[in-house]
Design a protein around this motif. Structure first.
Motif, PDB file in Angstrom:
ATOM      1  N   LEU A   7     -13.045   0.294 -25.392  1.00 40.79           N
ATOM      2  CA  LEU A   7     -13.443  -0.488 -24.475  1.00 40.79           C
ATOM      3  C   LEU A   7     -14.397  -1.824 -24.637  1.00 40.79           C
ATOM      4  O   LEU A   7     -15.357  -1.349 -24.888  1.00 40.79           O
ATOM      5  CB  LEU A   7     -13.736   0.360 -23.160  1.00 40.79           C
ATOM      6  CG  LEU A   7     -14.117  -0.051 -21.768  1.00 40.79           C
ATOM      7  CD1 LEU A   7     -13.049  -0.785 -21.340  1.00 40.79           C
ATOM      8  CD2 LEU A   7     -14.648   0.758 -20.814  1.00 40.79           C
ATOM      9  N   ALA A 152      -2.379  -2.642 -25.896  1.00 38.29           N
ATOM     10  CA  ALA A 152      -3.616  -3.614 -25.456  1.00 38.29           C
ATOM     11  C   ALA A 152      -3.754  -3.891 -24.161  1.00 38.29           C
ATOM     12  O   ALA A 152      -2.629  -4.333 -23.861  1.00 38.29           O
ATOM     13  CB  ALA A 152      -4.060  -4.525 -26.605  1.00 38.29           C
ATOM     14  N   VAL A 153      -4.843  -4.252 -23.438  1.00 36.20           N
ATOM     15  CA  VAL A 153      -4.908  -4.616 -22.143  1.00 36.20           C
ATOM     16  C   VAL A 153      -5.985  -5.831 -22.310  1.00 36.20           C
ATOM     17  O   VAL A 153      -7.021  -5.658 -22.862  1.00 36.20           O
ATOM     18  CB  VAL A 153      -5.310  -3.638 -21.089  1.00 36.20           C
ATOM     19  CG1 VAL A 153      -5.683  -4.385 -19.813  1.00 36.20           C
ATOM     20  CG2 VAL A 153      -4.370  -2.470 -21.051  1.00 36.20           C
ATOM     21  N   SER A 161     -10.541  -2.489 -15.732  1.00 36.28           N
ATOM     22  CA  SER A 161     -11.072  -1.082 -16.617  1.00 36.28           C
ATOM     23  C   SER A 161     -10.501   0.345 -15.827  1.00 36.28           C
ATOM     24  O   SER A 161     -10.497   1.259 -16.669  1.00 36.28           O
ATOM     25  CB  SER A 161     -12.777  -0.974 -16.477  1.00 36.28           C
ATOM     26  OG  SER A 161     -12.884  -0.887 -14.927  1.00 36.28           O
ATOM     27  N   ASP A 164      -7.902   1.619 -18.645  1.00 36.61           N
ATOM     28  CA  ASP A 164      -8.466   2.489 -19.616  1.00 36.61           C
ATOM     29  C   ASP A 164      -9.092   3.665 -19.212  1.00 36.61           C
ATOM     30  O   ASP A 164      -9.014   4.487 -19.976  1.00 36.61           O
ATOM     31  CB  ASP A 164      -9.631   1.542 -20.406  1.00 36.61           C
ATOM     32  CG  ASP A 164     -10.228   1.965 -21.592  1.00 36.61           C
ATOM     33  OD1 ASP A 164      -9.587   2.043 -22.604  1.00 36.61           O
ATOM     34  OD2 ASP A 164     -11.064   2.817 -21.371  1.00 36.61           O
ATOM     35  N   VAL A 171      -4.501   3.532 -24.029  1.00 37.01           N
ATOM     36  CA  VAL A 171      -4.641   2.205 -24.205  1.00 37.01           C
ATOM     37  C   VAL A 171      -5.783   2.003 -25.561  1.00 37.01           C
ATOM     38  O   VAL A 171      -6.687   2.458 -25.152  1.00 37.01           O
ATOM     39  CB  VAL A 171      -5.170   1.697 -22.842  1.00 37.01           C
ATOM     40  CG1 VAL A 171      -5.934   0.162 -22.848  1.00 37.01           C
ATOM     41  CG2 VAL A 171      -4.428   1.922 -21.647  1.00 37.01           C
ATOM     42  N   ARG A 173      -7.031  -0.810 -26.921  1.00 35.22           N
ATOM     43  CA  ARG A 173      -7.993  -1.782 -26.692  1.00 35.22           C
ATOM     44  C   ARG A 173      -7.697  -2.302 -25.326  1.00 35.22           C
ATOM     45  O   ARG A 173      -6.923  -2.729 -24.627  1.00 35.22           O
ATOM     46  CB  ARG A 173      -7.675  -3.023 -27.596  1.00 35.22           C
ATOM     47  CG  ARG A 173      -8.695  -3.872 -27.422  1.00 35.22           C
ATOM     48  CD  ARG A 173      -8.042  -5.278 -28.424  1.00 35.22           C
ATOM     49  NE  ARG A 173      -9.100  -6.453 -28.287  1.00 35.22           N
ATOM     50  CZ  ARG A 173      -8.738  -7.608 -28.630  1.00 35.22           C
ATOM     51  NH1 ARG A 173      -7.784  -8.091 -29.690  1.00 35.22           N
ATOM     52  NH2 ARG A 173      -9.654  -8.708 -28.600  1.00 35.22           N
ATOM     53  N   THR A 174      -9.179  -2.351 -24.786  1.00 29.92           N
ATOM     54  CA  THR A 174      -9.200  -3.223 -23.545  1.00 29.92           C
ATOM     55  C   THR A 174     -10.402  -4.316 -23.712  1.00 29.92           C
ATOM     56  O   THR A 174     -11.523  -3.821 -24.203  1.00 29.92           O
ATOM     57  CB  THR A 174      -9.734  -2.102 -22.496  1.00 29.92           C
ATOM     58  OG1 THR A 174      -8.509  -1.314 -21.976  1.00 29.92           O
ATOM     59  CG2 THR A 174     -10.035  -2.833 -21.093  1.00 29.92           C
ATOM     60  N   THR A 175     -10.035  -5.401 -23.299  1.00 29.68           N
ATOM     61  CA  THR A 175     -10.923  -6.688 -23.432  1.00 29.68           C
ATOM     62  C   THR A 175     -11.043  -7.146 -22.247  1.00 29.68           C
ATOM     63  O   THR A 175      -9.938  -7.612 -21.515  1.00 29.68           O
ATOM     64  CB  THR A 175     -10.373  -7.765 -24.556  1.00 29.68           C
ATOM     65  OG1 THR A 175     -10.576  -7.059 -25.801  1.00 29.68           O
ATOM     66  CG2 THR A 175     -11.462  -8.818 -24.523  1.00 29.68           C
ATOM     67  N   ILE A 176     -12.006  -7.185 -21.233  1.00 30.63           N
ATOM     68  CA  ILE A 176     -12.037  -7.939 -20.123  1.00 30.63           C
ATOM     69  C   ILE A 176     -13.353  -9.164 -20.226  1.00 30.63           C
ATOM     70  O   ILE A 176     -14.360  -8.964 -20.658  1.00 30.63           O
ATOM     71  CB  ILE A 176     -12.323  -6.950 -19.152  1.00 30.63           C
ATOM     72  CG1 ILE A 176     -11.412  -5.864 -18.685  1.00 30.63           C
ATOM     73  CG2 ILE A 176     -12.918  -7.521 -17.643  1.00 30.63           C
ATOM     74  CD1 ILE A 176     -11.918  -4.650 -18.022  1.00 30.63           C
TER      75      ILE A 176
END
Length: 344
Positions: A7, A152-153, A161, A164, A171, A173-176
């Motif tokens: 995350l 990936a998100v 979030s 994740d 999930v 990979r989470t990139t915000i």
């Protein structure tokens, strides 16, 4: 082997787009929802990959207003893919997080009728989809994970979030990040690296501009045009790599539309009408309703979930994705659970 979920929260900006509705009690994250795929489980079709794109607040009328001159990428997807500018959002609410949860679960919103139960539209830390539904809820991410794939998100609002937190083992990979240029770079890197079967990309610019200065106003239309340029760069990335063009399918929709001050009135056409386009990897060009007589073009109407012939809905995304990857439908899903929406 699957990599651990990661995350990465790179911004603290959350723009909600509608009044928040309190959600039900939280359940613990479902860490058993993914894991090593059994020997007999379905596997992702050889080489298949999907880029799922949600353009937050994209009113299809903006494409008509801007034309192919200012939105060439979106018009290219329509010209080369299977699509419609007359799909529908979830019937219960026309706000961001509930509709995106329908996109990844294939469920309606109302938990009393088997929906996912996510009715809030804020970044409520600790809440999960499972807690909202009162039961474990599968997603497109868990189906991909069980098949040995990765997801990936990449999203422009911290409220994402939720994904994740709800499916941490599925999930990867989470990139915000509120900066769309950084999300573009992350998406291009995912495409070029080529080791994830599903990339879910959320682009927030139109919704942000709509809430700041009015949907379908000048700043909003400029934001749609800028989003189109982002999509154009992604398409050029695909075009430049024959192996990527051979393997990749793109699915694009929106959570809601909007006109004027907001998009919260679920009975207003400008709010519940959204685009839905599938492009790439063997997809047949055509109008989705002409290709799918079992679906009903709703005109300006807002059909109930009980209608004999359903419109194309943004919630179809989950199982269009599983179908493109050669995987079974999301368990517990309702939209396109029979993989009957023909796109190729």
């Amino acid at each position: 082997m699957r990599s651990p979920a990661a995350l990465v929260l790179t911004a603290a900006l959350a723009l909600t787009g509608g009044a928040a509705v309190p959600g039900p009690a939280t359940a613990a994250p479902d860490r058993a929802d993914a894991g090593p795929a059994p020997a007999a489980a379905a596997r992702v079709a050889s080489g298949a990959r999907v880029l799922a794109v949600s353009v937050d607040g994209l009113n299809p009328a903006a494409l008509r207003r801007l034309g192919p001159e200012r939105t060439p990428a979106l018009h290219r997807l329509l010209a080369e893919g299977a699509g419609t500018l007359n799909a529908r959002s979830s019937r219960e609410l026309t706000i961001t997080l509930p509709n995106h949860t329908s996109m990844v679960t294939g469920r309606r919103i109302d938990r009393r009728t088997g929906g996912h139960g996510v009715t809030w539209n804020d970044d409520l830390r600790g809440r999960t989809v499972h807690g909202a539904a009162g039961e474990r809820v599968s997603s497109v991410f868990t189906v991909v994970a069980r098949a040995g794939g990765e997801s990936a998100v990449l999203a422009g609002k911290t409220k994402f979030s939720l994904f994740d937190r709800s499916w941490p083992a599925a999930v990867d990979r989470t990139t915000i990040d509120a900066d769309p240029v950084k999300l573009l770079r992350a998406a291009r890197a995912e495409l070029v690296r080529g080791d994830r079967e599903l990339v879910f990309l959320h682009l927030a610019l139109p919704d942000v501009a709509g809430h700041a200065s009015g949907f379908m106003g000048r700043r909003y239309l400029d934001a749609v045009a800028r989003t189109d340029r982002i999509l154009g760069r992604l398409l050029r990335t695909v075009d430049a790599r024959p192996e990527l063009a051979e393997d990749l399918s793109l699915v694009l929709t929106a959570d809601h539309g909007g006109r004027g001050a907001n998009h919260s009135d679920r009975t207003r056409l400008a709010n519940y009408r959204v685009p839905f386009v599938v492009w790439g990897r063997g997809v047949t060009h055509g109008d989705l309703y002409a290709m799918n007589p079992q679906r009903q073009n709703p005109g300006t109407g807002r059909p109930s979930y009980g209608a004999a012939r359903q419109p194309v809905r943004n919630g179809d995304l989950a199982n269009v994705v599983t179908g493109l990857l050669g995987l079974p439908a999301v368990p517990g899903s309702e939209f396109d659970d029979g993989h009957d929406l023909v796109v190729r």
